[in-house]
Design an enzyme around this catalytic site. Structure first.
Site, mmCIF file in Angstrom:
data_model
loop_
_atom_site.group_PDB
_atom_site.id
_atom_site.type_symbol
_atom_site.label_atom_id
_atom_site.label_comp_id
_atom_site.label_asym_id
_atom_site.label_seq_id
_atom_site.Cartn_x
_atom_site.Cartn_y
_atom_site.Cartn_z
ATOM 1 N N SER A 4 -11.163 -5.980 19.746
ATOM 2 C CA SER A 4 -10.396 -6.405 18.574
ATOM 3 C C SER A 4 -8.976 -5.886 18.669
ATOM 4 C CB SER A 4 -11.059 -5.892 17.300
ATOM 5 O OG SER A 4 -10.940 -4.490 17.240
ATOM 6 N N SER A 6 -7.344 -3.571 16.899
ATOM 7 C CA SER A 6 -7.034 -2.323 16.207
ATOM 8 C C SER A 6 -6.146 -1.375 17.006
ATOM 9 C CB SER A 6 -8.318 -1.602 15.814
ATOM 10 O OG SER A 6 -8.972 -1.114 16.947
ATOM 11 N N LYS A 61 -9.632 4.732 19.968
ATOM 12 C CA LYS A 61 -8.576 5.067 19.010
ATOM 13 C C LYS A 61 -7.718 6.178 19.604
ATOM 14 C CE LYS A 61 -10.464 2.428 15.862
ATOM 15 N NZ LYS A 61 -10.004 1.074 15.809
ATOM 16 N N SER A 142 -6.923 -1.284 11.275
ATOM 17 C CA SER A 142 -7.789 -0.463 12.108
ATOM 18 C C SER A 142 -8.837 0.245 11.262
ATOM 19 C CB SER A 142 -6.960 0.584 12.850
ATOM 20 O OG SER A 142 -7.786 1.415 13.626
#
Length: 183
Positions: A4, A6, A61, A142
């Site tokens: 995705s 994010s 992340k 996110s």
């Protein structure tokens, strides 16, 4: 493969990444028991981790808080242990969103802010010992530690270091992204 957006603009859909699984410790297969300490995440590292609520799912992340840190997120700006992290527009637009440069204690990287006038999940976060606060680089889109909580060390998989392939079915590979260092 990055599923995705994010982590845009750092990583984009279609990126396949190389992850150094031994960056934060050598672990036994299956049990994931750490047998040799090889290092710890640093502020600004891009990390792959297993989602604590469903460990079969991998997330990626950026580390924005280390164990014991007090992190404030307000109006898109991070303040870590009382020190405000530099945030400045770089003049570029990515997918209709302005790109900003964020400096996490000397590690400069790009982030996206879709709505500069409104940020989501503003607040103060205290990072427990043995855990890490993670945020995506696409800050307004996110699902990160602001929603899922801090990430215990035992769920860390490794550090994302390079894009080794960029491919979306029915398109040509983006040769320019191949080998790109993840900042």
């Amino acid at each position: 493969r990055i599923p995705s957006g994010s982590m845009e603009p750092t990583l984009v859909v279609g990126d396949f990444i190389f992850v150094k699984k031994f960056s934060y410790g050598l672990r036994l297969p299956v049990t994931e028991t750490k047998i040799i300490e090889t290092g710890e995440p640093k502020l600004g590292d891009v990390v792959v981790f297993r989602l604590p609520s469903d460990p079969k799912i991998n997330y990626i992340k950026r580390v924005v808080g280390l164990p014991g840190d007090e992190v404030s997120y307000e109006r898109h700006r991070l303040t870590i242990n009382g020190t405000s992290m530099d945030l400045s527009p770089n003049g570029e637009i990515f997918e209709n969103a302005p790109v900003y440069l964020e400096d996490l204690d000397g590690r400069v990287h790009e982030i996206l802010i879709h709505d500069p006038g409104h940020s989501k999940q503003d607040g103060m976060y205290v990072v427990p010992e043995g855990e890490y606060l993670m945020m995506g680089d696409n800050r307004d889109r996110s699902k990160d530690s602001r929603y899922i909580g801090t990430i215990p060390e035992k769920y860390l998989v490794g550090e994302a270091v390079r894009v080794w392939m960029h491919f979306i079915p029915w398109n040509m590979p983006d040769w320019a992204r191949i080998g790109t260092k993840i900042e």
